[in-house]
Design an enzyme around this catalytic site. Structure first.
Site, PDB file in Angstrom:
ATOM      1  N   LEU A 152      -5.436 -45.099 -58.684  1.00  0.00           N
ATOM      2  CA  LEU A 152      -6.457 -45.966 -59.287  1.00  0.00           C
ATOM      3  C   LEU A 152      -6.444 -45.789 -60.799  1.00  0.00           C
ATOM      4  O   LEU A 152      -7.263 -45.071 -61.372  1.00  0.00           O
ATOM      5  CB  LEU A 152      -7.847 -45.637 -58.725  1.00  0.00           C
ATOM      6  CG  LEU A 152      -8.947 -46.651 -59.068  1.00  0.00           C
ATOM      7  CD1 LEU A 152      -8.799 -47.914 -58.225  1.00  0.00           C
ATOM      8  CD2 LEU A 152     -10.328 -46.039 -58.849  1.00  0.00           C
ATOM      9  N   GLY A 153      -5.446 -46.443 -61.438  1.00  0.00           N
ATOM     10  CA  GLY A 153      -5.344 -46.438 -62.894  1.00  0.00           C
ATOM     11  C   GLY A 153      -5.824 -47.792 -63.404  1.00  0.00           C
ATOM     12  O   GLY A 153      -6.634 -48.458 -62.748  1.00  0.00           O
ATOM     13  N   ARG A 154      -5.286 -48.254 -64.531  1.00  0.00           N
ATOM     14  CA  ARG A 154      -5.741 -49.531 -65.100  1.00  0.00           C
ATOM     15  C   ARG A 154      -5.405 -50.699 -64.179  1.00  0.00           C
ATOM     16  O   ARG A 154      -6.221 -51.571 -63.922  1.00  0.00           O
ATOM     17  CB  ARG A 154      -5.091 -49.730 -66.466  1.00  0.00           C
ATOM     18  CG  ARG A 154      -5.620 -48.771 -67.526  1.00  0.00           C
ATOM     19  CD  ARG A 154      -4.785 -48.786 -68.781  1.00  0.00           C
ATOM     20  NE  ARG A 154      -3.597 -47.951 -68.634  1.00  0.00           N
ATOM     21  CZ  ARG A 154      -2.927 -47.486 -69.702  1.00  0.00           C
ATOM     22  NH1 ARG A 154      -3.324 -47.807 -70.918  1.00  0.00           N
ATOM     23  NH2 ARG A 154      -1.870 -46.722 -69.548  1.00  0.00           N
ATOM     24  N   ILE A 155      -4.207 -50.725 -63.634  1.00  0.00           N
ATOM     25  CA  ILE A 155      -3.830 -51.808 -62.716  1.00  0.00           C
ATOM     26  C   ILE A 155      -4.598 -51.648 -61.405  1.00  0.00           C
ATOM     27  O   ILE A 155      -5.150 -52.606 -60.856  1.00  0.00           O
ATOM     28  CB  ILE A 155      -2.305 -51.822 -62.474  1.00  0.00           C
ATOM     29  CG1 ILE A 155      -1.560 -52.161 -63.771  1.00  0.00           C
ATOM     30  CG2 ILE A 155      -1.931 -52.818 -61.377  1.00  0.00           C
ATOM     31  CD1 ILE A 155      -0.043 -52.052 -63.677  1.00  0.00           C
ATOM     32  N   ARG A 175      -4.689 -37.921 -58.610  1.00  0.00           N
ATOM     33  CA  ARG A 175      -4.529 -36.466 -58.680  1.00  0.00           C
ATOM     34  C   ARG A 175      -5.904 -35.792 -58.821  1.00  0.00           C
ATOM     35  O   ARG A 175      -6.136 -34.701 -58.325  1.00  0.00           O
ATOM     36  CB  ARG A 175      -3.633 -36.092 -59.862  1.00  0.00           C
ATOM     37  CG  ARG A 175      -2.149 -36.161 -59.518  1.00  0.00           C
ATOM     38  CD  ARG A 175      -1.280 -35.943 -60.715  1.00  0.00           C
ATOM     39  NE  ARG A 175      -1.501 -36.999 -61.700  1.00  0.00           N
ATOM     40  CZ  ARG A 175      -0.703 -37.190 -62.739  1.00  0.00           C
ATOM     41  NH1 ARG A 175       0.312 -36.374 -62.935  1.00  0.00           N
ATOM     42  NH2 ARG A 175      -0.920 -38.154 -63.600  1.00  0.00           N
ATOM     43  N   ILE A 229       3.166 -52.154 -54.770  1.00  0.00           N
ATOM     44  CA  ILE A 229       3.284 -52.924 -56.012  1.00  0.00           C
ATOM     45  C   ILE A 229       3.763 -51.992 -57.124  1.00  0.00           C
ATOM     46  O   ILE A 229       3.745 -52.352 -58.297  1.00  0.00           O
ATOM     47  CB  ILE A 229       1.929 -53.580 -56.352  1.00  0.00           C
ATOM     48  CG1 ILE A 229       2.061 -54.688 -57.381  1.00  0.00           C
ATOM     49  CG2 ILE A 229       0.920 -52.548 -56.827  1.00  0.00           C
ATOM     50  CD1 ILE A 229       2.346 -56.017 -56.784  1.00  0.00           C
ATOM     51  N   ARG A 231       6.726 -48.863 -57.183  1.00  0.00           N
ATOM     52  CA  ARG A 231       8.180 -48.733 -57.229  1.00  0.00           C
ATOM     53  C   ARG A 231       8.686 -48.434 -55.830  1.00  0.00           C
ATOM     54  O   ARG A 231       7.996 -47.768 -55.045  1.00  0.00           O
ATOM     55  CB  ARG A 231       8.601 -47.576 -58.158  1.00  0.00           C
ATOM     56  CG  ARG A 231       8.488 -47.895 -59.649  1.00  0.00           C
ATOM     57  CD  ARG A 231       9.567 -48.874 -60.111  1.00  0.00           C
ATOM     58  NE  ARG A 231       9.555 -49.071 -61.562  1.00  0.00           N
ATOM     59  CZ  ARG A 231       8.866 -50.043 -62.170  1.00  0.00           C
ATOM     60  NH1 ARG A 231       8.111 -50.864 -61.477  1.00  0.00           N
ATOM     61  NH2 ARG A 231       8.932 -50.174 -63.493  1.00  0.00           N
ATOM     62  N   ASP A 255       6.642 -55.652 -53.150  1.00  0.00           N
ATOM     63  CA  ASP A 255       7.126 -56.324 -54.357  1.00  0.00           C
ATOM     64  C   ASP A 255       8.240 -55.518 -54.999  1.00  0.00           C
ATOM     65  O   ASP A 255       8.901 -55.990 -55.932  1.00  0.00           O
ATOM     66  CB  ASP A 255       5.987 -56.501 -55.378  1.00  0.00           C
ATOM     67  CG  ASP A 255       6.412 -57.344 -56.588  1.00  0.00           C
ATOM     68  OD1 ASP A 255       6.123 -56.949 -57.735  1.00  0.00           O
ATOM     69  OD2 ASP A 255       7.068 -58.393 -56.363  1.00  0.00           O
ATOM     70  N   GLU A 260      16.760 -52.188 -55.988  1.00  0.00           N
ATOM     71  CA  GLU A 260      16.673 -53.598 -56.412  1.00  0.00           C
ATOM     72  C   GLU A 260      17.927 -54.024 -57.189  1.00  0.00           C
ATOM     73  O   GLU A 260      18.478 -53.173 -57.919  1.00  0.00           O
ATOM     74  CB  GLU A 260      15.444 -53.779 -57.308  1.00  0.00           C
ATOM     75  CG  GLU A 260      14.132 -53.577 -56.562  1.00  0.00           C
ATOM     76  CD  GLU A 260      12.931 -53.610 -57.490  1.00  0.00           C
ATOM     77  OE1 GLU A 260      11.833 -53.196 -57.049  1.00  0.00           O
ATOM     78  OE2 GLU A 260      13.093 -54.054 -58.652  1.00  0.00           O
ATOM     79  N   HIS A 278      10.010 -58.513 -56.795  1.00  0.00           N
ATOM     80  CA  HIS A 278       9.528 -57.811 -58.000  1.00  0.00           C
ATOM     81  C   HIS A 278       9.017 -58.807 -59.037  1.00  0.00           C
ATOM     82  O   HIS A 278       9.525 -58.888 -60.165  1.00  0.00           O
ATOM     83  CB  HIS A 278      10.621 -56.907 -58.609  1.00  0.00           C
ATOM     84  CG  HIS A 278      10.065 -55.848 -59.538  1.00  0.00           C
ATOM     85  ND1 HIS A 278      10.699 -54.665 -59.791  1.00  0.00           N
ATOM     86  CD2 HIS A 278       8.922 -55.800 -60.286  1.00  0.00           C
ATOM     87  CE1 HIS A 278      10.003 -53.938 -60.641  1.00  0.00           C
ATOM     88  NE2 HIS A 278       8.916 -54.613 -60.964  1.00  0.00           N
TER      89      HIS A 278
HETATM   90  C1  8YV Z   1       8.738 -55.288 -65.313  1.00  0.00           C
HETATM   91  C2  8YV Z   1       7.438 -53.582 -64.151  1.00  0.00           C
HETATM   92  O1  8YV Z   1       8.965 -56.576 -65.089  1.00  0.00           O
HETATM   93  O2  8YV Z   1       6.172 -53.182 -66.047  1.00  0.00           O
HETATM   94  C3  8YV Z   1       6.784 -52.690 -65.112  1.00  0.00           C
HETATM   95  O3  8YV Z   1       6.860 -51.461 -64.921  1.00  0.00           O
HETATM   96  O4  8YV Z   1       7.878 -53.178 -63.136  1.00  0.00           O
HETATM   97  C4  8YV Z   1       7.573 -54.983 -64.479  1.00  0.00           C
HETATM   98  O5  8YV Z   1       6.472 -55.444 -65.186  1.00  0.00           O
HETATM   99  C5  8YV Z   1       9.996 -54.661 -64.990  1.00  0.00           C
HETATM  100  O6  8YV Z   1       9.909 -53.379 -65.400  1.00  0.00           O
HETATM  101  C6  8YV Z   1      11.095 -55.428 -65.704  1.00  0.00           C
HETATM  102  O7  8YV Z   1      11.859 -54.701 -66.448  1.00  0.00           O
END
Ligand code: 8YV
Length: 312
Positions: A152-155, A175, A229, A231, A255, A260, A278
């Site tokens: 639970l950070g900014r996003i 954490r 959303i 990695r 996503d 990738e 992504h």
């Molecule tokens: C990017 C992302 O598009 O910001 C990030 O960490 O995964 C995406 O916003 C991606 O990193 C493209 O390089």
């Protein structure tokens, strides 16, 4: 004299054009021979503009002894070895905040699509099934369900606000607890057990590598949904695939993936998986804002001023 930089790979077109206009820029991604390219520019390059997953480690940094700053396009800096940068007094910047709302929109779309199976229902219609086989089967509502936010950070907070507006209850694990109006769970498995939908919004680090594993998916259970959303590396992808095939969880919305843009084709035939390529921050407005911030960090540094968004 324009400061000299290396651009690691071809990225957002508008940003590339400005980088090549404002700096003396050399494109590593197009170099026929990497070592020759690095030797050629070793004595003069002071900045690196990074795009995508190409690894930036101590070996590359040592090949550029004049390197002062690494300015990343993206909030995630998992491709950059921050410890190696710190040891060499190289500044690292990223592009946070300008993408929070956009990524949160994508996350809400993944939650809704995964639980309500909208993409599958559209395929059902386009296949002519509605007329021949009747209405698409009922799914389940997100309202009233518990969304567990891992990271639970900014996003994460922007996602929680959207989900709460849709009637979801929010819990989280970080954490350490933070000052937010949501209950905190002490570990990922407990959060999964207490959630109907578990969303992963953590940075990709050694600590979060495969943090979503069999134990967490077992805790989430056969009626639970996973959304990633963050990695691909934060999920044990082969285990997730098996749990979806064996319906040991209800569904997943992804996503991001481990390798990738290569996605294991076994995911393609699953009726309980929603797969985005992504696109978290993939809007014209957001990518421009990310590029502007990437460039601004370089401009400020070369002007001898503090950068805007330093990571390390
Ligand atoms: C990017 C992302 O598009 O910001 C990030 O960490 O995964 C995406 O916003 C991606 O990193 C493209 O390089």
């Amino acid at each position: 004299m324009k400061p000299e930089i290396i651009i690691t790979a071809r990225g957002h077109a508008g940003t590339m054009a400005t980088l090549q206009n404002e700096f003396t820029a050399h494109l590593l991604g197009d170099a026929p021979d990497r070592n020759t390219f690095l030797k050629q520019h070793a004595g003069t390059v002071r900045g690196l503009a990074t795009f995508g997953p190409m690894a930036v480690d101590g070996k590359l940094m040592d090949a550029l002894p004049k390197l002062e700053i690494i300015s990343n396009f993206g909030v995630g800096v998992d491709a950059i070895n921050l410890d190696d940068a710190k040891k060499r007094n190289i500044i690292v910047t990223n592009t946070p905040d300008v993408l929070n709302q956009c990524v949160a929109d994508t996350a809400l779309a993944l939650i809704l699509n995964t639980v309500r199976k909208f993409p599958q229902s559209e395929v059902y219609l386009r296949g002519g099934n509605w007329a021949s086989r009747g209405p698409y089967p009922l799914t389940t509502s997100i309202g009233g369900k518990i969304l567990g936010v891992l990271g639970l950070g900014r996003i994460g907070e922007a996602i929680a606000a959207r989900a709460a507006a849709c009637g979801m209850k929010i819990r989280y694990h970080n954490r350490s607890p933070k000052d937010v109006p949501y209950p905190y769970d002490p570990d990922p498995a407990t959060l999964a057990r207490n959630s109907d939908v578990l969303i992963v919004v953590t940075p990709a680090t050694a600590e979060t590598s495969r943090i979503i594993n069999a134990k967490v998916l077992d805790a989430l259970g056969p009626d639970g949904y996973l959304v990633n959303i963050a990695r691909g590396s934060v999920v044990d992808e082969p285990v997730l695939l098996r749990y979806l095939q064996e319906k040991k969880i209800a569904g997943a919305g992804l996503d991001v993936y481990v390798d990738e843009p290569r996605v294991p084709p076994e995911f393609f035939t699953l009726d309980n998986a929603v797969l985005f390529p992504h696109v978290g921050s993939a809007t014209v407005e957001t990518r421009k804002a990310m590029g502007d911030l990437q460039i601004e960090n370089l401009r400020l540094h070369f002007a001898g001023k503090p950068v805007r968004t330093r990571v390390a």
